[in-house]
Design an enzyme around this catalytic site. Structure first.
Site, PDB file in Angstrom:
ATOM      1  N   CYS A  35       0.828  -1.214   0.000  1.00  0.00           N
ATOM      2  CA  CYS A  35       0.000   0.000   0.000  1.00  0.00           C
ATOM      3  C   CYS A  35       0.859   1.259   0.000  1.00  0.00           C
ATOM      4  O   CYS A  35       0.346   2.349  -0.191  1.00  0.00           O
ATOM      5  CB  CYS A  35      -0.944   0.012   1.196  1.00  0.00           C
ATOM      6  SG  CYS A  35      -0.091   0.070   2.771  1.00  0.00           S
ATOM      7  N   ASP A  37       2.334   2.608   2.522  1.00  0.00           N
ATOM      8  CA  ASP A  37       2.291   3.350   3.779  1.00  0.00           C
ATOM      9  C   ASP A  37       3.605   3.205   4.543  1.00  0.00           C
ATOM     10  O   ASP A  37       4.250   2.157   4.481  1.00  0.00           O
ATOM     11  CB  ASP A  37       1.126   2.863   4.645  1.00  0.00           C
ATOM     12  CG  ASP A  37      -0.220   3.252   4.038  1.00  0.00           C
ATOM     13  OD1 ASP A  37      -0.216   4.014   3.066  1.00  0.00           O
ATOM     14  OD2 ASP A  37      -1.247   2.793   4.543  1.00  0.00           O
ATOM     15  N   CYS A  60      -2.853   4.997   6.102  1.00  0.00           N
ATOM     16  CA  CYS A  60      -4.307   4.935   6.253  1.00  0.00           C
ATOM     17  C   CYS A  60      -4.725   5.226   7.697  1.00  0.00           C
ATOM     18  O   CYS A  60      -3.897   5.240   8.610  1.00  0.00           O
ATOM     19  CB  CYS A  60      -4.799   3.556   5.825  1.00  0.00           C
ATOM     20  SG  CYS A  60      -4.401   2.281   7.027  1.00  0.00           S
ATOM     21  N   CYS A 104      -2.434  -3.385   8.971  1.00  0.00           N
ATOM     22  CA  CYS A 104      -1.989  -2.032   9.328  1.00  0.00           C
ATOM     23  C   CYS A 104      -1.388  -2.030  10.744  1.00  0.00           C
ATOM     24  O   CYS A 104      -0.436  -1.304  11.017  1.00  0.00           O
ATOM     25  CB  CYS A 104      -3.148  -1.056   9.249  1.00  0.00           C
ATOM     26  SG  CYS A 104      -4.112  -1.226   7.732  1.00  0.00           S
TER      27      CYS A 104
HETATM   28 FE1  FES Z   1      -1.453   0.480   4.340  1.00  0.00          FE
HETATM   29 FE2  FES Z   1      -3.251   0.379   6.268  1.00  0.00          FE
HETATM   30  S1  FES Z   1      -3.603   0.273   4.132  1.00  0.00           S
HETATM   31  S2  FES Z   1      -1.093   0.308   6.438  1.00  0.00           S
END
Ligand code: FES
Length: 144
Positions: A35, A37, A60, A104
């Site tokens: 993702c 992140d 997120c 996450c």
């Molecule tokens: Fe990437 Fe939550 S969608 S850490």
């Protein structure tokens, strides 16, 4: 039923311990390749205890809520206890995360472990390497 618990929403809207510690003793940064992140944790450690902790999370809402809760859970705790913090404990403390968002919370556990490892290595403190992931990334993440 709401997808997110009130605690998740609270920690997402009012995250605790956001920021940077310029004099951190250990810093850990991990990313979720799927993702994109990124989570960074800063630890101030004295006498084997986490005296202060801050985080920066570019991600997120669940990742922000997980970082916030994880920092609350480790503040003031001895390092042995910090080592035992699991992503499940973080999710439970948030009254649960949707299954699709459990990964996450893994970022929070891994970022804290990465910061501890950094602290041990910077200070030449021996530690059990088998307890740390070889490459701190969101290994269990199957979903982006
Ligand atoms: Fe990437 Fe939550 S969608 S850490």
């Amino acid at each position: 039923m709401a997808l997110y618990s009130e605690k998740v929403m609270d920690h997402f809207r009012n995250p605790r311990n956001v920021g940077v510690l310029d004099d951190a003793d250990g810093v850990g940064e991990v990313g979720n390749v799927k993702c994109g992140d990124i989570m960074k944790i800063y630890l101030k450690i004295e006498d084997n205890i986490v005296r202060d902790v801050k985080f920066e999370t570019f991600g997120c809402g669940s990742a922000i809520a997980s970082s916030s809760m994880a920092t609350e859970l480790i503040k003031g705790k001895p390092l042995e206890e910090v080592m035992k913090l699991t992503n499940k404990a973080v999710a439970e403390a948030l009254d649960g995360l949707p299954p699709i968002k459990m990964h996450c919370s893994v970022l929070a556990e891994e970022a804290i472990k990465a910061a501890l490892k950094d602290y041990y290595e910077k200070n030449d403190i021996p530690y059990d390497k088998s307890q740390f992931p070889a490459t701190p990334t969101c290994a269990s993440c199957e979903i982006g």
